[in-house]
Motif scaffolding. Structure first.
Motif, short mmCIF file in Angstrom:
data_model
loop_
_atom_site.label_atom_id
_atom_site.label_comp_id
_atom_site.label_asym_id
_atom_site.label_seq_id
_atom_site.Cartn_x
_atom_site.Cartn_y
_atom_site.Cartn_z
N GLN A 23 -1.20 7.83 1.61
CA GLN A 23 -2.00 8.90 1.02
C GLN A 23 -1.43 10.28 1.36
O GLN A 23 -1.95 11.30 0.91
CB GLN A 23 -3.45 8.84 1.54
N PRO B 267 -12.39 4.27 4.73
CA PRO B 267 -11.96 4.76 3.41
C PRO B 267 -11.73 6.26 3.34
O PRO B 267 -11.06 6.73 2.41
CB PRO B 267 -13.11 4.33 2.49
N ASN B 268 -12.26 7.01 4.27
CA ASN B 268 -12.09 8.46 4.25
C ASN B 268 -10.90 8.93 5.07
O ASN B 268 -10.63 10.13 5.16
CB ASN B 268 -13.36 9.14 4.76
N TYR C 71 0.85 -1.19 0.00
CA TYR C 71 0.00 0.00 0.00
C TYR C 71 0.89 1.25 0.00
O TYR C 71 1.86 1.32 0.75
CB TYR C 71 -0.88 0.06 1.25
N ILE D 255 -7.62 1.32 6.34
CA ILE D 255 -8.17 2.32 5.41
C ILE D 255 -8.86 1.63 4.24
O ILE D 255 -9.97 1.99 3.83
CB ILE D 255 -7.05 3.25 4.92
N ASP D 256 -8.21 0.60 3.72
CA ASP D 256 -8.73 -0.15 2.57
C ASP D 256 -10.06 -0.83 2.91
O ASP D 256 -11.01 -0.81 2.11
CB ASP D 256 -7.69 -1.17 2.13
N LYS D 257 -10.14 -1.39 4.11
CA LYS D 257 -11.29 -2.24 4.44
C LYS D 257 -12.36 -1.56 5.29
O LYS D 257 -13.54 -1.94 5.20
CB LYS D 257 -10.80 -3.49 5.19
#
Length: 215
Positions: free
Chosen positions: A113, A157-158, A110, A152-154
Motif C-alpha cells: 500500500q 485493515p487500516n 499482495y 492487513i488483509d485479515k
C-alpha cells in the motif's frame, strides 16, 4: 502517524545485517511521524510472530520491513509479495521450506500500500540510487512482507505495509570481489527519505513515474 520499522538479524554466515544496523540509526521522529524500531529474526514463521506482537503492542499506522539483498546496487522498495516460501539456504533455525504456501487462505500475491515510486524518487532526489523492485525473492524477506500483508488483509485493515531491500555494507564485501555496497549511514539516510515520502503521500495515490522493467 506511527511507523513500525523492522530489521532482520544477521543470516547466511554474516556477522552483521545492514538492515537492522540502519534501522537503529533512524531518528525517533521523521516528518512528525513516530518511528518505532524492532529487530526480527531471520526465521520463517517466527519473524511474523515477533512482528505481529510489535504491531499489537504499538498499533502502528504503517509497518515497514527492511532486509538485506546482497548483490543489489540500489535501495529497492518492493512492490509485491508472493504466497510462496522456497528457501535457497536455511534460515537461522535451519528451516528450509521448499515450494510451500505461506497462508492457505491468503491471496496468491499482495501489493504494497506504500507509494514505492515516490519513495524511490525521494531517495534519488537526495543523491542516492534507488529503484522499484518487483521481486522480494522467496526467502524470509518475501515471507515477512507477505505475512504483514496477510495481517492487513485479515486483521488490520487500516494499516499499511511494505518492504525495502538494502545492499551490503563495506565490511561485508571485504572478501566478496566486485560486490556492490553502501555505507551504513547512507543506507539509514535513504530509509529516512523513503519514510518522508510515506508521510508526505499519506492517503494520496503514488507518483505516475517511469519505474518498470523490461525483464
Amino acid at each position: 502517524m506511527k511507523i513500525l520499522v523492522t530489521g532482520f538479524d544477521p543470516f547466511g554466515g554474516e556477522k552483521i545485517n545492514p538492515a537492522w544496523e540502519a534501522v537503529k540509526k533512524l531518528p525517533d521522529t521523521i516528518k512528525g511521524a513516530e518511528i518505532v524500531k524492532e529487530e526480527i529474526p531471520t526465521v520463517y514463521g517466527k519473524s511474523a510472530d515477533v512482528c505481529k506482537k510489535a504491531i499489537q503492542k504499538h498499533q502502528p499506522d504503517v509497518v515497514l520491513n527492511i532486509g538485506q539483498a546482497g548483490g543489489r546496487f540500489t535501495i529497492t522498495p518492493e512492490r509485491i509479495a508472493i504466497n510462496l516460501d522456497d528457501a535457497r539456504i536455511p534460515d537461522n533455525e535451519n528451516n528450509q521450506p521448499i515450494d510451500q504456501t505461506i497462508q492457505t487462505d491468503g491471496q496468491a500475491a499482495y501489493f504494497t500500500q506504500l507509494p514505492v515510486k515516490a519513495m524511490v524518487e525521494n531517495v534519488k532526489n537526495n543523491g542516492f540510487p534507488a529503484a522499484v523492485s518487483n521481486s522480494a525473492g522467496t526467502f524470509v524477506c518475501n515471507h515477512i512482507m507477505y505475512q504483514v500483508q496477510y495481517m492487513i488483509d485479515k486483521e488490520f485493515p487500516n494499516m499499511k505495509g511494505g518492504f525495502i531491500h538494502v545492499p551490503f555494507i563495506a565490511e561485508q564485501v571485504v572478501n566478496k570481489p566486485n560486490q556492490p555496497f553502501m555505507q551504513i549511514s547512507d543506507i539509514a539516510f535513504c530509509i529516512e527519505k523513503t519514510i518522508e515520502a510515506i508521510v508526505n503521500f499519506g492517503d494520496k495515490d503514488d507518483l505516475k513515474a517511469v519505474g518498470g522493467e523490461t525483464h
